[in-house]
Design an enzyme around this catalytic site. Structure first.
Site, PDB file in Angstrom:
ATOM      1  CB  CYS A  79      -0.911   0.010   1.215  1.00  0.00           C
ATOM      2  SG  CYS A  79      -2.151  -1.254   1.154  1.00  0.00           S
ATOM      3  CB  CYS A 130      14.499   4.380   0.193  1.00  0.00           C
ATOM      4  SG  CYS A 130      14.613   2.928   1.241  1.00  0.00           S
TER       5      CYS A 130
END
Ligand SMILES: [Zn+2]
Length: 315
Positions: free
Chosen positions: A131, A273
């Site tokens: 998600c 990241c």
């Protein structure tokens, strides 16, 4: 039963889709917060809260319950749940979501099809979106969760029309709800998916990638900011929330041509990241492409915010 993990904490980016949390819960354990919300709703409800991941070591707790609802977002948990629920003949109410679409079905109900009758094996990791990376319409998990609750109530009440042997596919953009038959296979012939071994395999494939902690990186940048090349591989919307500088090449548009134009092979590269997973993949790729000094920022920018600079926006 509410399963979570000590590390599974509420994040700001969860709030648009995970409807039991609010801004005051950010940083708190999800399973604990959910327990508090449900007790506010009904003080007499009986809850067992497990602050740990479901694994082969603890999956026997499933034997204590009559109906299992899968609210996870990863294939490791789904295949493990299916395997254990099938072994214990427990109905498994499963839902999954992707962008505007959702799927729902009840597996292992009265010897009906199981999850592996529909999906024999997990897809490759590179094709497994979640998600937070692929995005999901904020209301979709709530819709799917309410439909799971409907099936749970029907099973408890002994209703006849259970969504077993049928896959409900819904598209909230077109508002099309479709049914597909799931053909029952010989479940004893399903291969056992050793998802934990698979997970360990994934981790070990990155084991030779050097890690650098946020504190170490901050010290190196302070000493000589020109000594290394910093590379942010998050998506543009993440970059706009917060960043620690460096070159920006999102994983979704990452090409070798872009890298060759932008980075020097002989100069050290530190990749970051959000949490250190996507950047580890890029580190591996750069190493395979001939870069000599590649390091992964361990824990990503989240760990940087926690240990170096808490003025940046947490997400
Ligand atoms: Zn099956």
């Amino acid at each position: 039963m509410l399963a979570g993990t000590a590390a599974d904490q509420v994040e700001l980016s969860n709030l648009q889709r995970q409807i039991l949390f609010n801004e005051q819960d950010i940083g708190r354990n999800k399973a604990v917060v959910i327990g508090e919300r449900l007790r506010l709703l009904n003080t007499k409800v009986s809850l067992d809260i497990y602050q740990e991941f479901l694994s082969t070591n603890n999956a026997d707790i499933i034997a204590n319950y009559d109906v299992i609802l899968d609210a996870s977002d990863n294939y490791q948990t789904r295949f493990l749940l299916n395997h254990v629920c099938r072994s214990l003949a427990k109905p498994l109410i499963s839902a999954s979501i992707f962008q505007f679409e959702g799927q729902l079905s009840v597996f292992n109900y009265n010897q009906g099809p199981c999850y592996q009758c529909l999906y024999p094996a997990p897809p490759p990791d590179s094709l497994s979106p979640n998600c937070s990376l692929s995005g999901v319409l904020g209301v979709l998990p709530g819709v799917a969760g309410c439909l799971q609750a409907v099936e749970a109530i029907k099973i408890i009440l002994g209703h006849d029309d259970i969504l077993s042997g049928t896959l409900l596919s819904m598209n909230l953009l077109t508002m099309q709800f479709k049914h597909f038959d799931i053909i029952k296979q010989d479940c004893s012939l399903h291969p056992i998916i050793n998802v934990e071994a698979k997970t360990n395999q994934c981790q070990s494939s990155f084991s030779d990638i050097a890690e650098i902690t946020p504190v170490e990186l901050a010290q190196e940048l302070a000493a000589n900011p020109e000594a290394l090349q910093l590379l942010d591989v998050r998506e543009p919307f993440e970059r706009s929330i917060c960043h620690i500088g460096g070159l920006h090449i999102p994983l979704s548009t990452f090409t070798d041509e872009l890298v060759q134009c932008s980075l020097h092979q002989d100069k050290p590269v530190v990749v970051y990241c959000k949490s250190g997973v996507r950047s580890a993949k890029i580190c591996q790729h750069l190493k395979n492409s001939g870069f000599k000094h590649v390091s992964n920022l361990s824990g990503g920018i989240i760990q940087w915010i926690k240990t170096v600079d808490n003025n940046l926006t947490f997400y």
